[in-house]
Design an enzyme around this catalytic site. Structure first.
Site, PDB file in Angstrom:
ATOM      1  N   CYS A 172      -0.830  10.889  -4.491  1.00 29.77           N
ATOM      2  CA  CYS A 172      -0.770   9.578  -5.162  1.00 29.77           C
ATOM      3  C   CYS A 172      -2.170   8.976  -5.301  1.00 29.77           C
ATOM      4  O   CYS A 172      -2.721   8.447  -4.333  1.00 29.77           O
ATOM      5  CB  CYS A 172       0.137   8.632  -4.379  1.00 29.77           C
ATOM      6  SG  CYS A 172       0.234   6.991  -5.120  1.00 29.77           S
ATOM      7  N   CYS A 227      -2.380   5.223  -4.707  1.00 24.28           N
ATOM      8  CA  CYS A 227      -2.345   4.852  -3.277  1.00 24.28           C
ATOM      9  C   CYS A 227      -3.668   5.176  -2.577  1.00 24.28           C
ATOM     10  O   CYS A 227      -4.169   4.380  -1.787  1.00 24.28           O
ATOM     11  CB  CYS A 227      -1.238   5.611  -2.540  1.00 24.28           C
ATOM     12  SG  CYS A 227       0.307   5.740  -3.418  1.00 24.28           S
ATOM     13  N   ASP A 228      -4.208   6.346  -2.838  1.00 21.75           N
ATOM     14  CA  ASP A 228      -5.298   6.860  -2.004  1.00 21.75           C
ATOM     15  C   ASP A 228      -6.651   6.983  -2.705  1.00 21.75           C
ATOM     16  O   ASP A 228      -7.659   7.251  -2.040  1.00 21.75           O
ATOM     17  CB  ASP A 228      -4.910   8.243  -1.442  1.00 21.75           C
ATOM     18  CG  ASP A 228      -3.664   8.158  -0.562  1.00 21.75           C
ATOM     19  OD1 ASP A 228      -3.504   7.114   0.102  1.00 21.75           O
ATOM     20  OD2 ASP A 228      -2.869   9.094  -0.561  1.00 21.75           O
TER      21      ASP A 228
END
Ligand code: NAP
Length: 312
Positions: A136, A139-140
């Site tokens: 992701c 997200c990261d």
């Protein structure tokens, strides 16, 4: 044998399921949450969460899900650690069949079973998961600012992730196993225009290289002639698709060709009355904890409205 009757059964205990439970419990619907195989959902396998609103400091995914669970229980939801193997929407009341053999009856069902990222299935991917390997970018990606990263895949997700990362990272290499992308043309055009993105065509990632401090490279094997080469990278984003957890609902609810539950636009209403769906088992575009939570709220409100209408 029918063991209990509920106003609402929520199948799935991720961000969508717990949010639906919080709203439904506060509306006095005493929801039951079936927590399934991975209580807490995809956030339990992430570490730092920096994009869930309300927390100025980084929080941990598993902690966030524990808080959601406790919040849901505190306002009156009941959590059952069992798996829904099937539902019967033809009977009145509807039935939810559990792995333990129990059959529950219910007036409404909210399906929030989520989806799982597909992984390459190589050992080194597991070793470095959370230490440079992610599924992701939203997200990261932030943790890889000014770094060199690779994205694996050739679909819309891979191209969108590469474009997103190109705004944060020094360089992005898209690695695809064929010589054409399946992503929409408009996304491809944007990809090819971006100066810090390059594409490695006709390669599979066959090993992720690293040390105690995380990922430092990938080994590529040509799908044309089997030749191998290594490229250095600090981040590996696997974007080869997701599988929605919707098998128990096949042939019962309308699903799209990839298995995502179809809902009426702008709502959480499925093809069956009294059955609602929310989160990543519906949504293949946004896939964020906060969007899943938002849909969980919508599902609880839609179900509440439905219950009021049948009560009338
Ligand atoms: P996808 O379209 O299924 O693409 C998966 C990609 O990963 C393909 O290019 C595939 O290669 C590659 N792949 C699969 N298994 C692999 C493996 N083991 N090793 C290496 N490569 C592998 O998945 P997606 O991109 O996640 O999209 C899923 C659905 O969501 C699609 O319907 C997509 O249109 C939709 N979506 C839409 C949007 C949007 O509208 N903005 C954004 C994201 C996703 P091959 O091409 O060789 O098969």
């Amino acid at each position: 044998m029918t063991d209990s009757h509920e106003k609402m059964i929520i199948i799935g205990a991720g961000a969508a399921g717990y949010t639906a439970a919080i709203y439904a419990a506060r509306a006095n619907l005493s929801p039951v949450v079936l927590a399934g195989l991975q209580p807490g959902g995809q956030l339990t396998i992430t570490t730092d969460v920096e994009n869930y609103p309300g927390f100025a400091d980084v929080v941990q995914g598993p902690w966030l899900m524990q808080e959601m669970q406790q919040q849901a229980e505190k306002v009156g939801s009941r959590i059952i650690y069992d798996i829904a193997t099937s539902i019967n929407t033809e009977l009145n009341p509807m039935q939810v069949i559990l792995d333990s053999g129990e059959i529950m009856t219910t007036d409404t069902i909210i399906i929030a079973t989520g989806a799982q990222a597909r992984w390459l299935g190589i050992e080194s991917e597991t070793i470095y998961n959370g230490r440079g390997v992610s599924a992701c970018a939203t997200c990261d990606g932030f943790f890889f600012r000014e770094r060199d990263v690779v994205v694996i895949g050739g679909g819309n997700t891979a191209v969108e992730e590469a474009l997103y990362l190109s705004n944060l990272c020094n360089s992005v290499t898209l690695i695809h196993r064929r010589d054409t992308l399946r992503a929409e043309q408009i996304l491809q055009d944007r990809l090819f225009k971006q100066a810090n993105i390059c594409v490695e065509w006709n390669y599979n990632v066959t090993k992720i290289l690293g040390s105690d401090s995380g990922v430092n490279g990938v080994c590529l094997t040509s799908t044309k002639d089997g030749s191998q080469k290594e490229i250095s990278t600090q981040g590996v984003f696997v974007a080869i698709g997701h599988d929605p957890a919707t098998k128990p609902f096949k042939n019962i609810l309308d699903l799209d060709e990839e298995g995502y539950i179809l809902v009426k636009a702008g709502t959480t209403l499925t093809s069956k009355k009294g059955v609602f769906a929310a989160g990543d088992c519906v949504d293949k575009i946004y896939r964020q904890a906060v969007t899943a939570a938002g849909m969980g709220c919508m599902a609880a409100l839609d179900a509440e409205k439905y219950l009021a209408s049948i009560g009338d």
